[in-house]
Design an enzyme around this catalytic site. Sequence first.
Site, PDB file in Angstrom:
ATOM      1  CG  ASP A  26      32.398  37.573  59.770  1.00 11.40           C
ATOM      2  OD1 ASP A  26      32.128  36.573  59.083  1.00 11.40           O
ATOM      3  OD2 ASP A  26      33.397  37.650  60.500  1.00 11.40           O
ATOM      4  CG  ASP A 329      45.842  43.078  56.853  1.00 12.21           C
ATOM      5  OD1 ASP A 329      46.730  43.155  57.720  1.00 12.21           O
ATOM      6  OD2 ASP A 329      44.831  43.792  56.851  1.00 12.21           O
TER       7      ASP A 329
END
Length: 614
Positions: A26, A329
Amino acid sequence: MVANTVLSVMAYDHPPEKLSVYVSDDAGSELTFYALVEATVFSEHWLPYCRKYEIEPRCPAAYFPSIASGGFVNSDFSMIKRLYQEMENRIGMACKLGRIPKDDLHKHFRFSKWDHSSSPGNHAAMVQILIDGREEEAKDGEGHFLPTLVYMAREKRPQYFHNFKAGAMNALIRVSCEISNAPIILNVDCDMYSNNSCSIKDALCFFMDEEKSHNIAFVQFPQCFQNITKNELYGGSLRVVDKVEFHGLDGYGGPFYIGTGCFHRRETLCGREFNNEDRIGLKSHSPIRPHENVCELEERLGELVNCTYEKNTQWGYEIGLKYGCPVEDVLTGISILCKGWKSVYISPEREAFLGVTTTTLGQALVQHKRWSEGDLQILFSRYSPLWYGLGKLNTGFIFGSLTYCLWSPNCVALLYYSIVPSLHLLKGSPMFPQVSSIWFLPFAYLAVAESAYSCSEFLWAGGTLLGWWNDQRMWLYKRSSAYLFALLDPILKLVGHSNPTFVVSPKVSEDEVLRRYEQEIMEFGSTSAMFTVLSTLATLNLFCLVLGVVKVVLGVLAFETLGLQIGLCGVLVLINLPLYNAMFFRKDNGRMPSIVTIKSTVLALSTCTCFAFL
């Protein structure tokens, strides 16, 4: 670290032509890409070596120390270790210089993708196929095919919100659909290498079971760590969660998805609901690539990970990982289970993955603040197990999930019992029954029974007695600081005084910090607001205990009526001994900063004085 993780999963005991590895960077760092280029070259030697000698673990950084400590040395060991050290030195030198060596820049044309304007938060989209497993030249030193290896850095611009880890995962899902489109996706954090080359087979046993596999969405392995100290100074092993609680959730339809070490069925991540009449197999539907070379394919895939691709789509809402939560998540896993799917928790004798846990108190508290704040958001979200899960989730699973969702509100009770009884001790005001009263027994029973149960549970899960005591201290610190801020932050956001952030817990520490961690000496060393809260509470209890005991000794107060309050205050002081040491006695860099000590002492003394004269 990234190179070792990638090499460990490339070396799985699985047909390499059916294995594709995707790395999401990222930050768009050319140093990370350089490490992967080096790992690509080394993999041509490492994978045949792993296959030939069937070694474990298949992470080079973990394997070589295990041999040095008495493992079997084969004839190729010296050669492969030399190649690894050369790779390690080249990567280390590049990181030290902060740039790629000029010779390597000319060797690999793909380094031209980076320019001087690139930064972690502002860079173009990059998808680079380092190894194309379908090409004939993608073979190791023994002529076997290598797994496909893909580097991806999605586009990031300051004016576009990027949705943190969930956004990166969704970008990976789109890219992998166009390259391999495998029916099973393994998600592993960069700091958690594969410790068991048979983990894929373990997971596939559940996905391919002829009778019970049709409703399994994901197989979750525990989050284990290689750098846990003997007595688990910061409770980083999550021992009771992994060894006890998640097995209990497994009996109620499955555990949560915890963000790493998890094998997913691709269709469930893409939003498919469970239908009992469907019998979904694991056939791979490989994408049909148009007649284009690798560079053209990379350019086309780059369009899938630009800043505007998800605009006006269902990505992050109905497709992929869910957006809008620090623990995306867990939220994603619950939403999948609410669609009728089940999950599986498997904890093999040999750990499937090993990672690096936090090595300072500050890191641990920041991590738990994010977890507890995210879990609280889940409780009030669209996918709350309390109302959205009714009729869809097992009742036992709902109650089990509420344990975590209510972590942060739990700080209210803890703060009350850490402050109010101690302050009332100053004035001699009893808050509990007298020691001689029969009503003293329920209080004593609760205190002893809860402590005995949690201790036996911790020891049964493989911990030590001192580890349990450290764990109790960490629960005190988490509840009185991390959970407090996790409860306050959503309130501040509602009134517009806070912005959503995703704090990554750093896993690389200085040598001096690591040495203290290995010696199990608590690390403070910063002026964190959480440390101010902890120090103030600890100092307040110390003042109250000393003054209370002095008054009892002098006969001003009676122990008979204040026994429980003195005991409670005494336990709080005893559990805070490492903090007092850091405030008043230690001289190293890990001590409590003087400004925090002065501030907390003044606050505690002022509180005691004001209360005493009320």
